[in-house]
Design an enzyme around this catalytic site. Structure first.
Site, PDB file in Angstrom:
ATOM      1  N   ASP A  59     -77.564 -44.901  46.327  1.00 61.92           N
ATOM      2  CA  ASP A  59     -76.653 -45.956  45.872  1.00 61.92           C
ATOM      3  C   ASP A  59     -75.254 -45.470  46.225  1.00 61.92           C
ATOM      4  O   ASP A  59     -74.729 -44.560  45.573  1.00 61.92           O
ATOM      5  CB  ASP A  59     -76.793 -46.170  44.360  1.00 61.92           C
ATOM      6  N   SER A  79     -67.488 -58.089  60.400  1.00 63.25           N
ATOM      7  CA  SER A  79     -67.852 -59.503  60.262  1.00 63.25           C
ATOM      8  C   SER A  79     -66.914 -60.393  61.060  1.00 63.25           C
ATOM      9  O   SER A  79     -65.692 -60.197  61.054  1.00 63.25           O
ATOM     10  CB  SER A  79     -67.796 -59.919  58.787  1.00 63.25           C
ATOM     11  N   TYR A 121     -65.071 -60.881  50.201  1.00 68.75           N
ATOM     12  CA  TYR A 121     -65.911 -60.294  51.254  1.00 68.75           C
ATOM     13  C   TYR A 121     -65.101 -60.108  52.544  1.00 68.75           C
ATOM     14  O   TYR A 121     -65.103 -59.014  53.154  1.00 68.75           O
ATOM     15  CB  TYR A 121     -67.124 -61.192  51.495  1.00 68.75           C
ATOM     16  N   ALA A 141     -61.918 -59.926  52.891  1.00 64.23           N
ATOM     17  CA  ALA A 141     -60.881 -58.900  52.685  1.00 64.23           C
ATOM     18  C   ALA A 141     -61.484 -57.503  52.850  1.00 64.23           C
ATOM     19  O   ALA A 141     -60.870 -56.601  53.437  1.00 64.23           O
ATOM     20  CB  ALA A 141     -60.258 -59.057  51.301  1.00 64.23           C
ATOM     21  N   SER A 142     -62.704 -57.330  52.358  1.00 64.67           N
ATOM     22  CA  SER A 142     -63.343 -56.008  52.479  1.00 64.67           C
ATOM     23  C   SER A 142     -63.647 -55.693  53.936  1.00 64.67           C
ATOM     24  O   SER A 142     -63.509 -54.541  54.375  1.00 64.67           O
ATOM     25  CB  SER A 142     -64.628 -55.946  51.628  1.00 64.67           C
ATOM     26  N   LYS A 143     -64.046 -56.695  54.707  1.00 61.41           N
ATOM     27  CA  LYS A 143     -64.365 -56.449  56.121  1.00 61.41           C
ATOM     28  C   LYS A 143     -63.089 -56.240  56.944  1.00 61.41           C
ATOM     29  O   LYS A 143     -63.096 -55.501  57.935  1.00 61.41           O
ATOM     30  CB  LYS A 143     -65.208 -57.596  56.689  1.00 61.41           C
TER      31      LYS A 143
HETATM   32  N1  LIG Z   1     -76.079 -61.771  57.552  1.00 55.69           N
HETATM   33  C1  LIG Z   1     -74.934 -62.095  58.124  1.00 55.69           C
HETATM   34  O1  LIG Z   1     -74.728 -63.260  58.517  1.00 55.69           O
HETATM   35  C2  LIG Z   1     -73.861 -61.050  58.349  1.00 55.69           C
HETATM   36  C3  LIG Z   1     -72.747 -61.411  59.111  1.00 55.69           C
HETATM   37  C4  LIG Z   1     -71.753 -60.456  59.351  1.00 55.69           C
HETATM   38  C5  LIG Z   1     -71.886 -59.176  58.841  1.00 55.69           C
HETATM   39  N2  LIG Z   1     -72.980 -58.852  58.086  1.00 55.69           N
HETATM   40  C6  LIG Z   1     -73.056 -57.486  57.545  1.00 55.69           C
HETATM   41  O2  LIG Z   1     -74.289 -56.872  57.870  1.00 55.69           O
HETATM   42  C7  LIG Z   1     -74.603 -55.886  56.874  1.00 55.69           C
HETATM   43  C8  LIG Z   1     -76.039 -56.102  56.395  1.00 55.69           C
HETATM   44  O3  LIG Z   1     -76.101 -57.359  55.730  1.00 55.69           O
HETATM   45  P1  LIG Z   1     -77.408 -58.261  55.698  1.00 55.69           P
HETATM   46  O4  LIG Z   1     -77.009 -59.635  56.106  1.00 55.69           O
HETATM   47  O5  LIG Z   1     -78.521 -57.599  56.401  1.00 55.69           O
HETATM   48  O6  LIG Z   1     -77.685 -58.339  54.114  1.00 55.69           O
HETATM   49  P2  LIG Z   1     -78.824 -57.672  53.206  1.00 55.69           P
HETATM   50  O7  LIG Z   1     -80.172 -58.060  53.683  1.00 55.69           O
HETATM   51  O8  LIG Z   1     -78.431 -58.039  51.812  1.00 55.69           O
HETATM   52  O9  LIG Z   1     -78.640 -56.099  53.420  1.00 55.69           O
HETATM   53  C9  LIG Z   1     -77.695 -55.346  52.711  1.00 55.69           C
HETATM   54  C10 LIG Z   1     -78.139 -53.902  52.664  1.00 55.69           C
HETATM   55  O10 LIG Z   1     -77.123 -53.156  51.965  1.00 55.69           O
HETATM   56  C11 LIG Z   1     -77.760 -52.292  51.053  1.00 55.69           C
HETATM   57  N3  LIG Z   1     -76.878 -52.007  49.923  1.00 55.69           N
HETATM   58  C12 LIG Z   1     -76.210 -52.892  49.141  1.00 55.69           C
HETATM   59  N4  LIG Z   1     -75.576 -52.228  48.143  1.00 55.69           N
HETATM   60  C13 LIG Z   1     -75.859 -50.912  48.327  1.00 55.69           C
HETATM   61  C14 LIG Z   1     -75.516 -49.733  47.613  1.00 55.69           C
HETATM   62  N5  LIG Z   1     -74.739 -49.771  46.506  1.00 55.69           N
HETATM   63  N6  LIG Z   1     -75.975 -48.540  48.059  1.00 55.69           N
HETATM   64  C15 LIG Z   1     -76.761 -48.483  49.170  1.00 55.69           C
HETATM   65  N7  LIG Z   1     -77.123 -49.563  49.887  1.00 55.69           N
HETATM   66  C16 LIG Z   1     -76.685 -50.767  49.462  1.00 55.69           C
HETATM   67  C17 LIG Z   1     -79.001 -53.059  50.606  1.00 55.69           C
HETATM   68  O11 LIG Z   1     -79.999 -52.140  50.134  1.00 55.69           O
HETATM   69  P3  LIG Z   1     -80.407 -51.934  48.580  1.00 55.69           P
HETATM   70  O12 LIG Z   1     -80.254 -53.258  47.881  1.00 55.69           O
HETATM   71  O13 LIG Z   1     -81.818 -51.443  48.681  1.00 55.69           O
HETATM   72  O14 LIG Z   1     -79.477 -50.882  48.082  1.00 55.69           O
HETATM   73  C18 LIG Z   1     -79.455 -53.706  51.909  1.00 55.69           C
HETATM   74  O15 LIG Z   1     -80.285 -52.813  52.617  1.00 55.69           O
HETATM   75  C19 LIG Z   1     -73.550 -56.038  55.776  1.00 55.69           C
HETATM   76  O16 LIG Z   1     -72.533 -55.082  55.963  1.00 55.69           O
HETATM   77  C20 LIG Z   1     -73.003 -57.429  56.028  1.00 55.69           C
HETATM   78  O17 LIG Z   1     -71.683 -57.560  55.552  1.00 55.69           O
HETATM   79  C21 LIG Z   1     -73.971 -59.758  57.828  1.00 55.69           C
END
Ligand SMILES: NC(=O)c1ccc[n+]([C@@H]2O[C@H](COP(=O)([O-])OP(=O)(O)OC[C@H]3O[C@@H](n4cnc5c(N)ncnc54)[C@H](OP(=O)(O)O)[C@@H]3O)[C@@H](O)[C@H]2O)c1
Length: 243
Positions: A52, A130, A143, A145-147
């Site tokens: 975590d 992002s 979100y 802002a964080s990116k």
């Molecule tokens: N999907 C999109 O359209 C999109 C677009 C642009 C950028 N992104 C970026 O791509 C990345 C992955 O997102 P996703 O869309 O695949 O969403 P997701 O399926 O929700 O994946 C998020 C991952 O982050 C992990 N995570 C969250 N909080 C955590 C913590 N405190 N400690 C360790 N791991 C943590 C989660 O694992 P656990 O819950 O098991 O901890 C999960 O494996 C993110 O950075 C997101 O901002 C996504």
């Protein structure tokens, strides 16, 4: 390769692509069962590491466990991230802490923990940015802002350490993930209607996690360092995925 955030979505897709390309993967995140299932799919050498990133010293412990299990660490992918759908007027301190600690501070602490290993192996660090930065969706401002902060963080790592490769893979809309899983359904419906009405959803196509996995593999193996790669869905199957 240590993949932080490998239990679902894009991080999972990246772990699959890296393993297929020959990497040995340490898959990290909070949901251990999902990580173990992933490792079963990847094969015998890959390991699940509970992590975590918001917990004190979690990143150091995760790197130590990875090195102990794999016998070393060459590269890092930071795929952990949370999106929270909430107008800023309702975004409280807890929401800001969760978003910034996961998307920005965790990214830097994971990089800091892995850094001596990356430098020693001439390895690479890859982060997930992002495409919403600069064209944010109302309701996802915290979100975005964080990116935006992550963009500067990656520049900071690169500027302070020009002998190591840091890549920002800037991702457009990607389905097959849990990105929206924490969103309130009523608020999401209302927001989607608003976004549709006001042209925010002009990009009809979306990618899936394997598309991003392929790009991360390219960033890991390219003879040149990729500083920033923007990845968007093809409008037609005939077009290349990277523009
Ligand atoms: N999907 C999109 O359209 C999109 C677009 C642009 C950028 N992104 C970026 O791509 C990345 C992955 O997102 P996703 O869309 O695949 O969403 P997701 O399926 O929700 O994946 C998020 C991952 O982050 C992990 N995570 C969250 N909080 C955590 C913590 N405190 N400690 C360790 N791991 C943590 C989660 O694992 P656990 O819950 O098991 O901890 C999960 O494996 C993110 O950075 C997101 O901002 C996504």
């Amino acid at each position: 390769v240590l993949v932080v955030g490998a239990s679902s979505g894009i991080g999972r897709g990246i772990a699959l692509a890296l393993a297929q390309a020959g990497a040995v993967v340490a898959a990290a995140g909070r949901r251990v069962r999902a990580l173990e299932e992933l490792c079963e799919e990847l094969g015998p050498d890959h390991v699940a590491v509970e992590c975590d990133v918001r917990a004190p010293d979690a990143c150091e412990t995760t790197v130590d466990r990875t090195v102990a299990a794999l016998g070393g660490l060459d590269d890092l992918v930071y795929a952990a991230g949370v999106s929270r759908l909430m107008p800023l007027i309702n975004a409280d301190s807890d929401l800001w802490h969760e978003v910034l600690e996961t998307n920005v501070i965790g990214a830097s602490l994971a990089c800091r923990a892995a850094f001596p290993r990356l430098r020693a192996s001439a390895g690479r660090a890859v982060f997930l940015g992002s495409s919403s930065v600069g064209r944010l969706f109302p309701g996802l401002s915290a979100y975005a802002a964080s990116k935006a902060a992550l963009n500067e963080l990656i520049c900071g790592w690169r500027t302070e350490n020009p002998d190591v490769s840091f890549t920002n893979v800037i991702v457009g809309p990607t389905t097959g993930t849990e990105f929206t899983s924490q969103w309130d359904p009523d608020l999401a419906t209302q927001r989607f209607r608003f976004w549709e009405r006001h042209g925010y959803l002009s990009v009809a196509a979306s990618m899936d996690p394997s598309d991003i996995g392929d790009v991360v593999c390219a960033a890991m193996t390219s003879p040149a360092w990729m500083w920033s790669v923007a990845v968007h869905a093809c409008d037609s199957a005939a077009e290349p995925a990277i523009r």
